[in-house]
Design a protein around this motif. Structure first.
Motif, PDB file in Angstrom:
ATOM      1  N   GLY A   1      -6.776   7.522   0.197  1.00 38.68           N
ATOM      2  CA  GLY A   1      -7.137   6.958  -1.097  1.00 38.68           C
ATOM      3  C   GLY A   1      -8.625   6.849  -1.245  1.00 38.68           C
ATOM      4  O   GLY A   1      -9.383   7.002  -0.292  1.00 38.68           O
TER       5      GLY A   1
ATOM      6  N   TYR B   1      -2.889   5.856   4.843  1.00 39.13           N
ATOM      7  CA  TYR B   1      -2.484   6.171   3.479  1.00 39.13           C
ATOM      8  C   TYR B   1      -3.572   6.823   2.639  1.00 39.13           C
ATOM      9  O   TYR B   1      -3.306   7.279   1.529  1.00 39.13           O
ATOM     10  CB  TYR B   1      -1.994   4.902   2.759  1.00 39.13           C
ATOM     11  CG  TYR B   1      -0.826   4.269   3.455  1.00 39.13           C
ATOM     12  CD1 TYR B   1       0.421   4.877   3.455  1.00 39.13           C
ATOM     13  CD2 TYR B   1      -0.961   3.075   4.144  1.00 39.13           C
ATOM     14  CE1 TYR B   1       1.496   4.318   4.117  1.00 39.13           C
ATOM     15  CE2 TYR B   1       0.115   2.496   4.801  1.00 39.13           C
ATOM     16  CZ  TYR B   1       1.336   3.129   4.780  1.00 39.13           C
ATOM     17  OH  TYR B   1       2.393   2.564   5.434  1.00 39.13           O
TER      18      TYR B   1
ATOM     19  N   THR C   1      -4.182  -0.601  -3.965  1.00 37.52           N
ATOM     20  CA  THR C   1      -5.048   0.554  -3.711  1.00 37.52           C
ATOM     21  C   THR C   1      -5.968   0.277  -2.530  1.00 37.52           C
ATOM     22  O   THR C   1      -6.128  -0.872  -2.099  1.00 37.52           O
ATOM     23  CB  THR C   1      -5.917   0.879  -4.936  1.00 37.52           C
ATOM     24  OG1 THR C   1      -6.842  -0.211  -5.142  1.00 37.52           O
ATOM     25  CG2 THR C   1      -5.084   1.105  -6.175  1.00 37.52           C
TER      26      THR C   1
ATOM     27  N   ASN D   1       2.106   2.162  -3.273  1.00 38.63           N
ATOM     28  CA  ASN D   1       0.999   2.346  -4.215  1.00 38.63           C
ATOM     29  C   ASN D   1       0.855   1.192  -5.205  1.00 38.63           C
ATOM     30  O   ASN D   1       0.395   1.376  -6.327  1.00 38.63           O
ATOM     31  CB  ASN D   1       1.134   3.675  -4.967  1.00 38.63           C
ATOM     32  CG  ASN D   1       0.859   4.838  -4.066  1.00 38.63           C
ATOM     33  OD1 ASN D   1      -0.030   4.785  -3.226  1.00 38.63           O
ATOM     34  ND2 ASN D   1       1.631   5.892  -4.214  1.00 38.63           N
TER      35      ASN D   1
ATOM     36  N   ARG E   1       0.843  -1.202   0.000  1.00 39.57           N
ATOM     37  CA  ARG E   1       0.000   0.000   0.000  1.00 39.57           C
ATOM     38  C   ARG E   1       0.875   1.248   0.000  1.00 39.57           C
ATOM     39  O   ARG E   1       0.618   2.211  -0.713  1.00 39.57           O
ATOM     40  CB  ARG E   1      -0.931  -0.009   1.210  1.00 39.57           C
ATOM     41  CG  ARG E   1      -1.854   1.178   1.293  1.00 39.57           C
ATOM     42  CD  ARG E   1      -2.848   1.194   0.130  1.00 39.57           C
ATOM     43  NE  ARG E   1      -3.614   2.407   0.150  1.00 39.57           N
ATOM     44  CZ  ARG E   1      -3.461   3.413  -0.712  1.00 39.57           C
ATOM     45  NH1 ARG E   1      -2.585   3.322  -1.689  1.00 39.57           N
ATOM     46  NH2 ARG E   1      -4.190   4.501  -0.617  1.00 39.57           N
ATOM     47  N   GLU E   2       1.933   1.227   0.789  1.00 38.14           N
ATOM     48  CA  GLU E   2       2.841   2.360   0.896  1.00 38.14           C
ATOM     49  C   GLU E   2       3.485   2.672  -0.461  1.00 38.14           C
ATOM     50  O   GLU E   2       3.690   3.827  -0.815  1.00 38.14           O
ATOM     51  CB  GLU E   2       3.925   2.032   1.922  1.00 38.14           C
ATOM     52  CG  GLU E   2       4.824   3.176   2.280  1.00 38.14           C
ATOM     53  CD  GLU E   2       5.742   2.784   3.415  1.00 38.14           C
ATOM     54  OE1 GLU E   2       6.954   2.687   3.175  1.00 38.14           O
ATOM     55  OE2 GLU E   2       5.240   2.571   4.541  1.00 38.14           O
TER      56      GLU E   2
END
Length: 90
Positions: free
Chosen positions: A83, A81, A33, A30, A27-28
């Motif tokens: 999104g 994060y 998602t 990218n 996730r970090e």
């Protein structure tokens, strides 16, 4: 380097830590998602409720625990994060 396991750690706990850390790294970077995480959480929930088309057998208690852990992880990663949310999964 001593690779022996702590006396009170189980293989399941070790695996969970590794998988949670992997999801965080993905996730970090990218590569995963927030929508992907929500879809994964949905699949875990479906499996826990016995509605999965996966067909893989699993212990009901473990499946419910996995679903709860996935929901907590999804919330944590979403807050950390950000999104876009996935569209409502049906």
């Amino acid at each position: 380097m001593d690779l022996t396991r702590e006396p009170d750690a189980t293989a399941g706990e070790e695996s969970l830590i590794i998988l949670q850390s992997l999801l965080c790294v993905l996730r970090e970077k990218n590569l995963l998602t927030r929508a992907d995480l929500e879809e994964l959480a949905h699949k875990v929930e479906m499996r826990a409720s016995g509605k999965s088309e996966d067909g893989l057998p699993c212990c009901v208690e473990s499946a419910h625990a996995a679903s709860s852990a996935m929901q907590r992880l999804t919330r944590f990663l979403g807050q950390r994060y950000g999104g876009k949310h996935a569209r409502h999964l049906s």
